[in-house]
Design an enzyme around this catalytic site. Structure first.
Site, mmCIF file in Angstrom:
data_model
loop_
_atom_site.group_PDB
_atom_site.id
_atom_site.type_symbol
_atom_site.label_atom_id
_atom_site.label_comp_id
_atom_site.label_asym_id
_atom_site.label_seq_id
_atom_site.Cartn_x
_atom_site.Cartn_y
_atom_site.Cartn_z
ATOM 1 N N ARG A 41 9.817 -90.772 -26.537
ATOM 2 C CA ARG A 41 10.985 -90.348 -27.234
ATOM 3 C C ARG A 41 11.529 -88.986 -26.986
ATOM 4 O O ARG A 41 10.644 -88.134 -27.290
ATOM 5 C CB ARG A 41 11.163 -90.608 -28.640
ATOM 6 C CG ARG A 41 12.316 -90.129 -29.579
ATOM 7 C CD ARG A 41 12.399 -90.628 -30.750
ATOM 8 N NE ARG A 41 12.833 -92.131 -30.816
ATOM 9 C CZ ARG A 41 13.250 -92.554 -32.112
ATOM 10 N NH1 ARG A 41 13.527 -91.997 -33.246
ATOM 11 N NH2 ARG A 41 13.759 -94.046 -32.025
ATOM 12 N N HIS A 79 19.103 -96.189 -25.721
ATOM 13 C CA HIS A 79 17.954 -96.593 -26.725
ATOM 14 C C HIS A 79 17.814 -98.030 -26.547
ATOM 15 O O HIS A 79 18.097 -98.883 -27.287
ATOM 16 C CB HIS A 79 18.416 -96.575 -28.050
ATOM 17 C CG HIS A 79 17.467 -96.346 -29.175
ATOM 18 N ND1 HIS A 79 15.899 -96.720 -29.044
ATOM 19 C CD2 HIS A 79 17.273 -96.455 -30.458
ATOM 20 C CE1 HIS A 79 15.272 -96.916 -30.033
ATOM 21 N NE2 HIS A 79 16.016 -96.540 -31.099
ATOM 22 N N GLN A 119 15.985 -100.764 -28.657
ATOM 23 C CA GLN A 119 16.538 -101.200 -30.200
ATOM 24 C C GLN A 119 17.766 -102.110 -29.925
ATOM 25 O O GLN A 119 17.939 -103.114 -30.567
ATOM 26 C CB GLN A 119 17.478 -99.966 -30.540
ATOM 27 C CG GLN A 119 18.197 -100.527 -31.645
ATOM 28 C CD GLN A 119 17.394 -100.408 -33.006
ATOM 29 O OE1 GLN A 119 16.432 -99.701 -33.401
ATOM 30 N NE2 GLN A 119 17.750 -101.613 -33.642
ATOM 31 N N ASP A 179 26.692 -96.661 -36.396
ATOM 32 C CA ASP A 179 25.528 -95.945 -36.282
ATOM 33 C C ASP A 179 25.734 -94.791 -36.857
ATOM 34 O O ASP A 179 26.910 -94.320 -37.196
ATOM 35 C CB ASP A 179 25.120 -95.725 -34.810
ATOM 36 C CG ASP A 179 23.571 -95.062 -34.600
ATOM 37 O OD1 ASP A 179 22.917 -94.776 -35.374
ATOM 38 O OD2 ASP A 179 23.463 -94.537 -33.475
ATOM 39 N N CYS A 209 21.104 -99.739 -36.422
ATOM 40 C CA CYS A 209 19.702 -99.726 -35.895
ATOM 41 C C CYS A 209 18.977 -98.838 -36.754
ATOM 42 O O CYS A 209 17.744 -98.931 -36.897
ATOM 43 C CB CYS A 209 19.975 -98.929 -34.558
ATOM 44 S SG CYS A 209 20.417 -97.081 -34.703
ATOM 45 N N ARG A 258 12.458 -105.118 -33.774
ATOM 46 C CA ARG A 258 11.713 -104.039 -33.062
ATOM 47 C C ARG A 258 10.368 -104.176 -32.606
ATOM 48 O O ARG A 258 9.817 -104.320 -31.524
ATOM 49 C CB ARG A 258 11.830 -102.651 -33.620
ATOM 50 C CG ARG A 258 13.403 -102.066 -33.855
ATOM 51 C CD ARG A 258 13.979 -101.710 -32.652
ATOM 52 N NE ARG A 258 12.957 -100.923 -31.708
ATOM 53 C CZ ARG A 258 13.252 -99.470 -31.973
ATOM 54 N NH1 ARG A 258 13.976 -99.063 -32.723
ATOM 55 N NH2 ARG A 258 12.496 -98.613 -31.287
HETATM 56 N N1 NVA Z 1 22.037 -92.557 -32.586
HETATM 57 C C1 NVA Z 1 20.664 -92.339 -33.272
HETATM 58 C C2 NVA Z 1 19.965 -93.264 -33.249
HETATM 59 C C3 NVA Z 1 18.585 -93.258 -33.990
HETATM 60 C C4 NVA Z 1 17.676 -94.363 -33.830
HETATM 61 C C5 NVA Z 1 20.134 -90.892 -32.837
HETATM 62 O O1 NVA Z 1 19.867 -90.763 -31.607
HETATM 63 O O2 NVA Z 1 19.738 -90.248 -33.850
HETATM 64 N N1 CP Z 2 16.216 -97.194 -35.115
HETATM 65 C C1 CP Z 2 15.190 -96.460 -34.663
HETATM 66 O O1 CP Z 2 15.098 -95.939 -33.639
HETATM 67 O O2 CP Z 2 14.653 -95.840 -35.694
HETATM 68 P P1 CP Z 2 13.528 -94.710 -36.076
HETATM 69 O O3 CP Z 2 14.407 -93.373 -35.246
HETATM 70 O O4 CP Z 2 13.067 -94.485 -37.179
HETATM 71 O O5 CP Z 2 12.551 -95.078 -34.772
#
Ligand code: NVA
Ligand code: CP
Length: 321
Positions: free
Chosen positions: A123, A150, A153, A241, A280, A308
């Site tokens: 990540r 992502h 997800q 989101d 998500c 997930r």
């Molecule tokens: N769009 C959000 C998704 C988190 C799972 C982010 O990138 O923070």
């Molecule tokens: N939806 C998701 O990826 O959650 P986290 O940021 O908690 O991993």
């Protein structure tokens, strides 16, 4: 920077690691096979404890490195549980605690980790970091979220929709809010899973024209509008989101631009009566979604979070098979 051209060739096998980088660079037939395997594993485990192995676990003796350069709850825990249920183990690396945080290149890190572990989940912020990791790693690399996409997800979301409402093909999915990494991944999925995607975003936060062109070129059916009601009208699935993703700034400006895109009961009532609501998570209640919607009868967000785990088992088994 070398780009991992090899991974976008469908059917690549043998000594080439099977990366899971994005939905639009994995064959649609492989995505469907991953979903089928994930569902089969989910059903087969009913009633078992979380630390019990799957029957015939495919990852015995395998080690997954999980690199986090951003916060996570779901991705971190679900990947850890997933690899354990498949018979393997995980190793958690926080970016700032490794030499990555002191300037060692991603490419060098990829080559070193490939000598120790069997797969890498990362990540990170810049999508280029993921691509560099994949270009240099000799083990599979999995995208655990970048600023661009992502995919784990969205695959879990598709599994969730199909469990509740049947095949996603030829359905209508409505996105309300920021044209962010999740929105881009839904654009990728539109081509692979043959559904219509309607994105309602303020023009300042719409997906980039190059992402839209790329999705259209690959066969995605994507409509962009500034009107959330137009997007949601008779839709089978409504998604939103966070208004502020990890790493975003200009919080106040984002809140002002995105307030008209909040998913509330009035907006949900424009969707098909059997529509599901997805997010998500983490959610910001009262911002992008109201309590009444996220806690309401159309919400499937907890199933999404659970899936997930199941879908990442399918991804790990596919990468390591
Ligand atoms: N769009 C959000 C998704 C988190 C799972 C982010 O990138 O923070
Ligand atoms: N939806 C998701 O990826 O959650 P986290 O940021 O908690 O991993």
């Amino acid at each position: 920077m070398r780009t991992p051209q090899r991974i976008i060739e469908p059917g690549a096998r043998h000594d080439i690691p099977r990366h899971f980088l994005d939905i639009d660079v994995v064959d649609a037939s492989d995505l469907r096979a991953i979903l089928d395997d994930s569902l089969r594993r989910k059903v087969a485990r009913r009633g078992r404890g979380q630390v019990e192995l799957d029957e015939d676990p495919p990852c015995v003796g395998r080690l997954l490195a999980m690199i986090f350069e951003k916060a996570s709850t779901r991705t971190r825990v679900s990947f850890d549980v997933a690899i354990r249920q498949l018979g393997g183990e995980s190793l958690l690396l926080r970016g700032e605690d490794t030499q990555l945080g002191r300037g060692e290149t991603i490419g060098d890190t990829a080559r070193v980790l490939s000598r120790y572990v069997d797969a890498i989940m990362i990540r990170t912020s810049a999508h280029e970091n993921l691509l560099e990791m994949a270009a240099y790693a000799t083990v599979p690399v999995i995208n655990g979220l970048t600023d661009r996409t992502h995919p784990c997800q969205v695959l879990a979301d598709i599994m969730t929709f199909e469990e509740h409402r049947g095949p996603l093909a030829r359905r209508v999915v409505a996105w309300c809010g920021d044209g962010n990494n999740m929105a881009t991944t839904w654009m990728h999925a539109s081509a692979s899973f043959d559904f219509e995607l309607r994105l309602a975003c303020p023009p300042e936060l719409a997906p980039s024209p190059s992402e839209l062109e790329s999705a259209a070129r690959k066969g995605g059916r994507v409509l962009v509008t500034q009107n959330p009601e137009e997007a949601v009208e008779s839709a089978d699935c409504v998604i939103t989101d966070a208004w502020v993703s990890m790493g975003d700034d200009e919080l106040e400006r984002r809140h002002d631009l995105l307030a008209p895109y909040r998913v509330d009961e009035r907006l949900m009532s424009r969707a098909h009566k059997n529509a599901v609501f997805m997010h998500c998570l983490p959610a910001h209640r009262g911002e992008e979604v109201t309590d009444a919607v996220i806690d309401g009868p159309q919400s499937v967000v907890w199933d999404e979070a659970e899936n997930r785990l199941h879908v990442q088992k399918g991804i790990l088994a596919w990468c390591l098979s």
